[in-house]
Design an enzyme around this catalytic site. Structure first.
Site, PDB file in Angstrom:
ATOM      1  CD  GLU A 161      26.692  41.707  19.052  1.00  0.00           C
ATOM      2  OE1 GLU A 161      26.629  42.692  19.767  1.00  0.00           O
ATOM      3  OE2 GLU A 161      26.447  40.763  19.350  1.00  0.00           O
ATOM      4  CD  GLU A 186      30.380  38.073  19.599  1.00  0.00           C
ATOM      5  OE1 GLU A 186      29.799  38.326  20.672  1.00  0.00           O
ATOM      6  OE2 GLU A 186      31.025  39.063  19.150  1.00  0.00           O
TER       7      GLU A 186
HETATM    8  C1  GLA Z   1      28.289  40.972  21.947  1.00  0.00           C
HETATM    9  C2  GLA Z   1      29.407  41.653  21.448  1.00  0.00           C
HETATM   10  C3  GLA Z   1      30.756  41.106  22.024  1.00  0.00           C
HETATM   11  C4  GLA Z   1      30.455  40.982  23.502  1.00  0.00           C
HETATM   12  C5  GLA Z   1      29.530  40.003  23.770  1.00  0.00           C
HETATM   13  C6  GLA Z   1      29.210  39.789  25.266  1.00  0.00           C
HETATM   14  O1  GLA Z   1      27.827  39.944  21.166  1.00  0.00           O
HETATM   15  O2  GLA Z   1      29.481  41.245  20.058  1.00  0.00           O
HETATM   16  O3  GLA Z   1      31.770  42.139  21.826  1.00  0.00           O
HETATM   17  O4  GLA Z   1      30.094  42.369  23.691  1.00  0.00           O
HETATM   18  O5  GLA Z   1      28.209  40.562  23.205  1.00  0.00           O
HETATM   19  O6  GLA Z   1      28.543  40.944  25.728  1.00  0.00           O
END
Ligand code: GLA
Ligand code: ZN
Length: 668
Positions: A149, A310
């Site tokens: 991210e 995700e």
């Molecule tokens: C984000 C991150 C993950 C995790 C999730 C949940 O999307 O990419 O590593 O931290 O949030 O908090």
């Protein structure tokens, strides 16, 4: 490589290092039984993969990859640069980022790194080179994710001396001379003239006020820095393993880095989708539109299908928790991702973690590791949707309408929101939501996109204007396009300086057939708007419009400008140019979309509020997704020639249910 070339539909994010080895076999078996084809691993595992400088411990990850492969599961590996280990921070504390007050952010969470720091880059080069070299030849590793991210770091990236120096270099390249910088930043104001680039600073906290031109360049610089940080790693990975893909897990409308430019560097885009939200309100139908918009936006980064890296798999939360997804909701959300162009869906995370910040960001398996409702529901989803996702790979919605999205415009409104509640994305969403409610597919496009692919272009808040863009809009309408421009069009140049050559909206006045000599910021009030005898509401802003050729569609019904136009349309060349002088309330936006529909923009189907219909098209085949985002049974009437993809045609849609239909177009 695009993701439609991969035969992968479902996966999970897996952290084997969080669990005893004895458990891995059980995990792999349960994954295989669930239908998992891919895992993403290692994007936060630096301390376990390089516990001391140069002493790499890749063995445990080799073993996990091999074990998963024996269960038919392939691997995507992340580089762990969003969480440098304690020994690196101890050796080089200067890589910790600095906030706008000049204070360091410390070790103990994640993202405690400065992305320009040269010493940090050397740590990254050492790690990524060894990592890429080690896994390059492993056929079970199919792709990479750089960092995690990107841009999800600090409030406004990092203000440290290293970043400041990089900013100066960036400015030297952009402006050449300090005189040119002074001119473009308007440093005559408040005695801000520079006589040397070395005097220019990162925009740290000031005593009072800041220079909007400096701030805009800073935000652009931060985006460029993140892109370069990504490329630095991507080049090492590409060189080591040209056969593996590179993707990145983006975050919808997060604005720190241009996802259009990042997308250009990837094989395909990925996105992290948490409809239940990270501490967000309202885990219900009301967010379905925002979720849809983020998915459409990610598709728009490359105008291609994408992955979800995700996808929410249970309750989310760090210190506080969201609601438990209701039965059917996890599958609905995953299907919504597919409905907007996801070719594969990777669930975050496999199992709820026992330790650390994210103990309550639950996985498919609960803490106990005993499969429960999430496992069952996701299993049902995979069995049903696996074959569907295999078919729709690469298919896109074929939208006739597009919304122009611009990071520069967003940055400019971040800097000067005008109205305390005005945000660029919310304003853009007033249009998106109204189209969403009518099931009209829409693409998000960048300014550089070929406009001629669309019959309708909605370009909200075209505040920063420059000659090439103005010419594109002019040509688009002249050649027959339907263009929607809005309040605050043509106010400033690309350097965030007000344009003074002509009354607003400047060079597009003749295209729109109007001038805007005055405006009103609607503080603590709204304005009435009359359209065909009905009263609606405009919010936050009123442009006072003087038509030169435009025809009023709606007029203000209150304030000292009652009776003057609020929304207009103008014929120009072969096309039509609309102007919307306010931020429309939902009802007004619905009325505006009615106008678009009456001019030929077709909805896919008409459904009750909370039931979404999307389309994916490939060749002469179309798939329609009908998604009930509500907790109630809904009654739908769909076109009779749509053929149920599985199951029976039905007009009652149970709570959170998804039906899929297909349609074959006759060969021409
Ligand atoms: C984000 C991150 C993950 C995790 C999730 C949940 O999307 O990419 O590593 O931290 O949030 O908090
Ligand atoms: Zn820095």
């Amino acid at each position: 490589m695009e993701c439609r070339e991969l035969d992968i539909q479902f996966g999970v994010d897996y952290y084997p290092e969080h669990w005893p080895r004895e458990r891995w076999e059980t995990d792999a078996r349960l994954m295989e039984e669930l239908g998992v084809q891919v895992v993403r691993m290692a994007e936060f595992s630096w301390s376990r993969l390089e516990p001391e400088k140069g002493r790499f411990r890749f063995g445990w990850l080799d073993d996990a990859i091999a074990l998963l492969a024996r269960h038919g599961i392939r691997t995507v590996l992340g580089t762990p640069t969003a969480a440098p280990p304690a020994w690196i921070i101890a050796e080089n504390p200067e890589i910790q980022p600095m906030d706008a007050n000049g204070l360091r952010r410390h070790f103990g969470g994640r993202h405690h790194d400065c992305q320009s720091n040269a010493v940090y880059r050397e740590h990254i080069r050492r790690y990524v080179t060894a990592f890429a070299g080690h896994f390059a030849k492993n056929p079970n590793v199919i792709g990479w994710q750089v960092d995690n991210e990107l841009g999800n770091s600090h409030g406004d990236l990092c203000f440290c001396p290293s970043c400041e120096e990089r900013f100066r270099q960036w400015l030297r390249e952009k402006y050449g001379t300090v005189e040119s910088l002074n001119e473009h930043w308007g440093t005559v104001f408040w005695s801000q003239d520079y006589s040397d680039f070395s005097q220019v600073t990162a925009p740290r906290a000031t005593a009072a006020g800041q220079n909007p031109s400096q701030l805009l360049d800073w935000k652009r610089f931060c985006s460029d820095l993140v892109l370069e940080f990504h490329q630095f790693q991507a080049e090492i990975l590409r060189a080591a393993a040209p056969d593996k893909f590179i993707t990145h897990n983006m975050m919808g409308f997060s604005e720190k880095v241009s996802y259009f430019q990042l997308g250009d560097k990837l094989d395909f885009s990925s996105h992290d989708q948490y409809p239940g939200g990270h501490f967000r309100e309202g885990q219900n139908e009301l967010r379905a539109d925002a979720q849809a918009a983020e998915l459409d936006f990610i598709r728009g980064t490359r105008q291609k299908s994408f992955w979800i890296m995700e996808q929410q798999s249970s309750i989310t939360g760090w210190e506080v928790l969201g609601r438990a997804p209701k039965p059917g909701q996890l599958a609905l959300w995953a299907m919504q991702s597919a409905a907007h162009g996801a070719d594969a869906i990777v669930f975050f995370r496999w199992r709820s973690c026992a330790v650390g910040t994210e103990q309550y960001w639950h996985g498919i398996l609960p803490h106990s590791g005993v499969p429960g409702r999430s496992y069952r529901e996701i299993g049902q989803l995979i069995r049903r949707a696996g074959p569907l996702l295999r078919q729709v790979r690469g298919a896109l919605p074929q939208s006739r309408a597009a919304i122009v999205f611009s990071y520069d415009q967003e940055y400019a409104f971040d800097i000067q929101p005008h109205h305390p509640q005005l945000t660029y994305v919310d304003h853009v969403m007033t249009y998106y939501r109204a189209l969403f409610r009518r099931n009209i597919p829409v693409d998000f496009i960048r300014e550089e996109e070929d406009f001629s692919r669309y019959q309708w272009i909605i370009a909200p808040l075209q505040y920063l204007m420059y000659p090439e863009l103005e010419q594109k809009y002019r040509d688009y309408v002249r050649r027959g396009g339907n263009l929607v421009l809005t309040m605050r069009t043509g106010v400033k140049d690309a350097y965030n300086r007000c344009m003074c050559q002509a009354p607003l909206p400047g060079g597009l006045s003749d295209v729109l057939g109007l001038q805007v000599p005055e405006y009103d910021c609607l503080r603590e009030t709204s304005v009435e708007i009359q359209w065909d005898g009905r009263t609606y509401t405009g919010e936050k802003w009123s442009d006072l419009i003087e038509p030169t050729a435009a025809r009023p569609l709606a007029v203000y019904g209150s304030e000292f400008y009652a009776g003057t136009p609020a929304l207009t349309v103008n014929r120009f060349g072969e096309g039509r140019a609309y102007y919307v002088g306010t931020e429309m309330s939902p009802a007004l936006a619905d009325r505006f979309v009615e106008e678009m529909v009456s001019q030929g923009l077709e909805p896919l189907a008409s459904t009750p509020l909370g039931v979404e219909v999307t389309r994916r098209v490939s060749g002469n085949r179309r798939w329609y997704f009908v998604l009930n985002h509500t907790g109630q049974t809904q009654y739908v009437t769909l076109p009779p020639h749509w053929i149920p993809w599985d199951g029976q045609r039905r007009s009652t849609l149970p709570p959170f249910a998804v039906d899929v239909y297909t349609e074959e177009e006759e060969e021409a």
